[in-house]
Write a protein that holds these residues in place. Structure first.
Motif, PDB file in Angstrom:
ATOM      1  N   GLU A  26     -40.857  34.297  26.909  1.00 12.32           N
ATOM      2  CA  GLU A  26     -42.414  34.864  26.531  1.00 12.32           C
ATOM      3  C   GLU A  26     -42.513  35.951  27.734  1.00 12.32           C
ATOM      4  OE1 GLU A  26     -44.529  33.792  24.400  1.00 12.32           O
ATOM      5  OE2 GLU A  26     -42.794  32.879  23.455  1.00 12.32           O
ATOM      6  N   HIS A  27     -41.757  36.040  28.595  1.00  8.63           N
ATOM      7  CA  HIS A  27     -42.284  37.046  29.705  1.00  8.63           C
ATOM      8  C   HIS A  27     -41.052  37.746  30.338  1.00  8.63           C
ATOM      9  CE1 HIS A  27     -46.415  35.142  29.651  1.00  8.63           C
ATOM     10  NE2 HIS A  27     -45.667  33.762  29.911  1.00  8.63           N
ATOM     11  N   PRO A  28     -40.146  38.231  29.413  1.00 14.13           N
ATOM     12  CA  PRO A  28     -38.907  38.865  29.984  1.00 14.13           C
ATOM     13  C   PRO A  28     -39.087  39.907  30.855  1.00 14.13           C
ATOM     14  CG  PRO A  28     -39.364  39.578  27.807  1.00 14.13           C
ATOM     15  CD  PRO A  28     -40.446  38.619  28.174  1.00 14.13           C
ATOM     16  N   ASP A  29     -40.190  40.661  30.947  1.00 14.43           N
ATOM     17  CA  ASP A  29     -40.734  41.468  31.894  1.00 14.43           C
ATOM     18  C   ASP A  29     -40.952  41.089  33.352  1.00 14.43           C
ATOM     19  OD1 ASP A  29     -42.896  40.617  30.346  1.00 14.43           O
ATOM     20  OD2 ASP A  29     -44.093  42.255  31.233  1.00 14.43           O
ATOM     21  N   LEU A  30     -41.097  39.903  33.409  1.00 15.87           N
ATOM     22  CA  LEU A  30     -41.607  39.382  34.744  1.00 15.87           C
ATOM     23  C   LEU A  30     -40.317  38.292  35.274  1.00 15.87           C
ATOM     24  CD1 LEU A  30     -45.178  37.927  33.756  1.00 15.87           C
ATOM     25  CD2 LEU A  30     -44.461  40.030  35.063  1.00 15.87           C
ATOM     26  N   VAL A  31     -39.354  38.254  34.774  1.00 15.60           N
ATOM     27  CA  VAL A  31     -38.176  37.359  35.073  1.00 15.60           C
ATOM     28  C   VAL A  31     -37.591  37.633  36.668  1.00 15.60           C
ATOM     29  CG1 VAL A  31     -35.942  36.664  34.527  1.00 15.60           C
ATOM     30  CG2 VAL A  31     -37.390  36.795  32.791  1.00 15.60           C
ATOM     31  N   ASP A  32     -37.656  38.925  36.685  1.00 19.40           N
ATOM     32  CA  ASP A  32     -36.986  39.294  37.842  1.00 19.40           C
ATOM     33  C   ASP A  32     -38.089  39.038  39.084  1.00 19.40           C
ATOM     34  OD1 ASP A  32     -34.542  39.986  37.193  1.00 19.40           O
ATOM     35  OD2 ASP A  32     -35.276  42.298  36.660  1.00 19.40           O
ATOM     36  N   GLU A  33     -39.317  39.467  38.714  1.00 15.62           N
ATOM     37  CA  GLU A  33     -40.209  39.233  39.793  1.00 15.62           C
ATOM     38  C   GLU A  33     -40.574  37.840  40.223  1.00 15.62           C
ATOM     39  OE1 GLU A  33     -45.136  39.840  40.129  1.00 15.62           O
ATOM     40  OE2 GLU A  33     -44.130  41.153  38.981  1.00 15.62           O
ATOM     41  N   VAL A  34     -40.589  36.891  39.133  1.00 15.41           N
ATOM     42  CA  VAL A  34     -40.488  35.500  39.325  1.00 15.41           C
ATOM     43  C   VAL A  34     -39.532  34.794  40.307  1.00 15.41           C
ATOM     44  CG1 VAL A  34     -39.682  34.426  37.280  1.00 15.41           C
ATOM     45  CG2 VAL A  34     -41.595  33.161  38.730  1.00 15.41           C
TER      46      VAL A  34
END
Length: 78
Positions: A26-34
């Motif tokens: 759902e949020h591939p663009d936030l994976v590295d950040e989380v």
């Protein structure tokens, strides 16, 4: 099915794996950040991180748990 395959398959049958898979989908663009934030929480501690970031301890815990779930999912799924 080999014992090894059965064990690896059993790792995917957990809430943590499902949570990590859902977040990655759902949020591939936030994976590295989380993952980065959850690592910072581990390094600093839950209360210290929350205070520094200006967020609640509950929000920090959610971020920590999500980051752990994502790392677990990625480790098992490859």
């Amino acid at each position: 099915m080999s014992e090894r395959s059965a064990f690896l398959e059993s790792l995917t049958d957990t809430d943590l794996y499902s949570m990590g898979a859902f977040f990655c989908d759902e949020h591939p663009d936030l994976v590295d950040e989380v993952v980065e934030r959850s690592t910072a929480i581990e390094d600093r501690g839950l209360e210290a991180y929350a205070s520094e970031a200006g967020v609640s301890v509950e929000e920090s815990f959610g971020t920590l748990l999500t980051g752990l779930a994502v790392r677990y999912y990625k480790a098992v799924a490859g």
